[in-house]
Motif scaffolding. Structure first.
Motif, mmCIF file in Angstrom:
data_model
loop_
_atom_site.group_PDB
_atom_site.id
_atom_site.type_symbol
_atom_site.label_atom_id
_atom_site.label_comp_id
_atom_site.label_asym_id
_atom_site.label_seq_id
_atom_site.Cartn_x
_atom_site.Cartn_y
_atom_site.Cartn_z
ATOM 1 N N ASP A 26 47.404 34.552 38.849
ATOM 2 C CA ASP A 26 46.445 35.351 38.324
ATOM 3 C C ASP A 26 47.450 36.589 37.647
ATOM 4 N N ALA A 27 46.640 37.078 36.436
ATOM 5 C CA ALA A 27 47.192 38.309 35.942
ATOM 6 C C ALA A 27 46.639 39.406 36.610
ATOM 7 N N ALA A 28 47.473 40.709 36.313
ATOM 8 C CA ALA A 28 46.892 41.778 36.611
ATOM 9 C C ALA A 28 45.561 42.280 35.958
ATOM 10 N N GLU A 29 44.940 43.332 36.579
ATOM 11 C CA GLU A 29 43.650 43.616 36.222
ATOM 12 C C GLU A 29 43.654 44.246 34.707
ATOM 13 N N ASP A 30 44.769 44.799 34.398
ATOM 14 C CA ASP A 30 45.065 45.608 33.067
ATOM 15 C C ASP A 30 45.287 44.361 32.224
ATOM 16 N N PHE A 31 45.615 43.316 32.570
ATOM 17 C CA PHE A 31 45.639 42.280 31.519
ATOM 18 C C PHE A 31 44.546 41.026 31.361
ATOM 19 N N GLY A 32 43.647 41.406 32.023
ATOM 20 C CA GLY A 32 42.326 40.443 32.194
ATOM 21 C C GLY A 32 42.146 39.698 33.283
ATOM 22 N N GLY A 33 43.080 39.963 34.406
ATOM 23 C CA GLY A 33 42.909 39.123 35.555
ATOM 24 C C GLY A 33 42.194 39.901 36.745
ATOM 25 N N GLU A 34 42.060 39.327 37.759
ATOM 26 C CA GLU A 34 41.552 39.941 38.949
ATOM 27 C C GLU A 34 42.499 39.986 40.192
ATOM 28 N N ASN A 35 43.788 39.853 40.286
ATOM 29 C CA ASN A 35 44.579 40.006 40.799
ATOM 30 C C ASN A 35 44.392 39.131 42.130
ATOM 31 N N THR A 36 44.033 37.724 41.931
ATOM 32 C CA THR A 36 43.667 37.015 43.214
ATOM 33 C C THR A 36 45.022 36.081 43.434
ATOM 34 N N GLY A 37 45.876 36.234 42.747
ATOM 35 C CA GLY A 37 46.949 35.303 42.974
ATOM 36 C C GLY A 37 48.493 35.850 42.434
ATOM 37 N N ALA A 38 49.467 35.338 42.705
ATOM 38 C CA ALA A 38 50.799 35.797 42.221
ATOM 39 C C ALA A 38 51.000 35.853 40.775
ATOM 40 N N ARG A 39 51.762 36.650 40.086
ATOM 41 C CA ARG A 39 52.003 36.229 38.780
ATOM 42 C C ARG A 39 53.122 35.302 38.685
ATOM 43 N N PRO A 40 52.943 34.490 37.568
ATOM 44 C CA PRO A 40 53.946 33.412 37.429
ATOM 45 C C PRO A 40 55.446 33.879 37.564
ATOM 46 N N THR A 41 55.766 35.072 37.092
ATOM 47 C CA THR A 41 57.166 35.549 37.219
ATOM 48 C C THR A 41 57.593 36.111 38.625
#
Length: 141
Positions: A26-41
């Motif tokens: 998932d993406a960070a909240e400031d990028f439209g995500g909900e922080n429900t998973g790890a970032r791909p990077t």
């Protein structure tokens, strides 16, 4: 090797690896995500460390050596411009136990230069350092 990744809405994705393990991203909240998973990077840095760690343990075991403990501290530097790829990754290997320095260095070099398919798949300079029983090694790897 094949995998499939499913979109879960917003910026969330999940996939099942070929070995049957679920991975959530998932993406960070400031990028439209909900922080429900790890970032791909983040997964990429963990993949590099996991790959080289497996190599090193395997190589040391073939040398009839077994660390009492082993962990890695990994740092990655990313480009400021898109695609913001990793330009450098540094792995500091921290080992404890009755481990000859030359054997540890050899195991790290073999993983770094020959065996780790993840790091060999990246376009980043990967450097390494190490410590054995709390003493930093001086040889550049």
């Amino acid at each position: 090797m094949n995998t499939s990744i499913k979109w879960n809405g917003k910026m969330s994705f999940s996939g099942t690896t070929p070995s049957g393990h679920e991975v959530k991203m998932d993406a960070a909240e400031d990028f439209g995500g909900e922080n429900t998973g790890a970032r791909p990077t983040e997964l990429l840095l963990n993949a590099v460390a996991g790959c080289t760690g497996i190599d090193i343990i395997s190589i040391l075991q073939k040398m009839r050596l077994s660390p009492a403990s082993f962990y890695m501290e990994v740092s990655g530097t990313r480009a400021e411009d898109h695609p913001k790829r990793f330009t450098a990754i540094h792995i500091h290997y921290v080992l404890e136990g009755d481990l000859p320095e030359d054997k540890v260095i050899r195991a790290i070099q073999l993983s770094k230069d020959k065996y780790c398919s993840v790091s060999q798949s990246l376009n980043a300079e990967i450097t390494a350092g190490y410590s054995i029983n709390g003493v930093n090694g001086e040889q550049k790897i």
